[in-house]
Design an enzyme around this catalytic site. Sequence first.
Site: not given
Length: 665
Positions: A7-8, A103, A105, A328, A330
């Site tokens: 993701e990043k 991520d 989610d 993680y 969030r």
Amino acid sequence: MILYIAEKPSLARAIAAALPSPQKKEEGCIWLPNGDCISWCIGHLLEQAEPHQYNPAYKSWNLDHLPIIPTDWQWQEKANTKKQLGILKKLIKKATTLVHAGDPDREGQLLVDEVLHYTKVPAQKLKNTKRLLVNDLTPSAIKKELNNLRSNNEFAALSRSALGRARADWLFGLNLTRAYTIKGRQAGYQGVLSIGRVQTPVLGLVVARDKERDAFIPKDFYQVWANIQTPEGAVFQAKWLPSEACQPYMDEENRVLSLPLAKNVANRITNKPAIVMEANYKQKKQAAPLPYSLSALQIDAAKAFSLSAQQVLDVCQTLYERHQMITYPRSDCRYLPTQQHKDAPAILAALAKSGGEIQQGAQHADASRKSKAWNDKQVTAHHAIIPTSQAHKAASLSKTEALVFNLIARQYLMQFYPEYDYLASYIKLEIEGGQFEAKGNTPLALGWKTLLPSKKKNNDPEDENQNELPKLNKNEELWCTQGQVQEKVTTPPAAFTDASLLAAMTGISRFVTDKDIRAILKDTDGLGTEATRASIIELLFKRGFLIRQGKQIHASQTGRGFIDCLPVQLVTPDMTAKWESALNSISVGEASYQAFMESLEVNLNQLLNASRDMPTSALQNLPPPTKNPFAKRKNTTSRKAPSTRKTTGAKSSSTKTRRRSKASS
């Protein structure tokens, strides 16, 4: 060639650290010795196309254009990340196997999926794509997950749910923001009147609380306490329980409003015998509170350190990405997978080297103990926020980082301590025909409460006034040495703070009167998501709709006036409750994306018709937008005139958190 798409960049580096060396770093990717490659997104590389890309006429804001509803939805490449998307396009085409490493989610699932679909990956390659779920960035945890890859197809419904939310927010925010801003300009208001599925009900909550406080009229009420003495000389207090005969002198909350009545009772019971009608003593245990979700952490950090929700989220991202000291962040979950319990000894050992109170707490933790937090049935895409085996690096943290990390670490340590053991006492007395009661709790073993600051250790779970009561028997005769009248004044509901506003957003069902809607909200995450709540609150400050007065959060005159102009559906959480319920059903394959969007369009047209029918006079007295002098906020917005992107929430930024905030506005 296997291509891992993170993701990043920070996640890509963490994955690389868990894979063999030597590795070769090139622009936008990392090559492994066997020819496999790791690349990354930079948050969302794509965003919803602007309205004028569907029709150039939409560059101007005109009521006749509404509703703007694309028939063929388009993505557009973000200008500042086009280069990285170009690198990914080439790598995706070259790869034989793709591994989705967004991520864990709903948003993280969509973030990589949208790139795969935009780059037109062949159907068979798309079908064979794998999913890597990373909650912990430490090499050992990632190695474990690399051996547990799942099919990306398992998460297709989760991706559809995220897509539904993104497009629904775009439709809702863009169309209604344009409609009300245009009506506002017709009335002479020059600011942007933004509407959001989550933003507007949150503002509505604050406005309603402010109005309730303004309308509040304080009134005196009275309590009568009996000072009791036992034959052995022990003393305690018992509170009068007014009978039904006193109802004419009481309010709806059973508070006595008559001072003569209270004085009469106090005089009658002074120097009179008190007979024990009931005496119950039960030994109880209180389990440790669960590890943190993001909202629970933000609430506690706001209470303890006056940190805003955004500050806590930013610190957590640093602890997760830069320091790799927490999992993680969030997360909306407060439970842990049972398999994770095997990592406890290593994490506790790291905490035992972290220094300070956490170090001491870790040294006395029992790694074999397993609290109710370990529950696979309660864990979804991600688990609670906990420390990692890198916790020994605590000395390198800044002051604010250390405060937040210590909260997370302490909550985790509590899972390895015994339950809080206490004696719950209840005594009921009869004095001169009246009934009195006393409640208390006597700590027997502090257990996990030993980890709390001293002032919190002895707070009993039911918040009783007395910690200890004497052991008594039914029908035993005691003596009331004196009756006392305690004068009190009713207080208005407390103004919102960062902590209480977050709590209201997560527990929004408390503010809903409709039973069906309340039931839906109890089964969903409330208003907003773990990742968006902080940015939504920040956005309301940025728009000038909210202001700070010390720790208190209030609606500005502009925010209050705007809410007064809107239909009830837009300012209550009912609509977002229905959305979240539908989106959750889509995410688990129980509902259709298409049916959700069709229903949304019908509702959107109804709301737009209501905005058209609203008389311009309703907005004529709206105060101009104001800036809050009390809010210390970084100004990350451009000083250019508002464009469609900034006012509708359609523009994505380089980070996922900012993109979410705008999409939910």
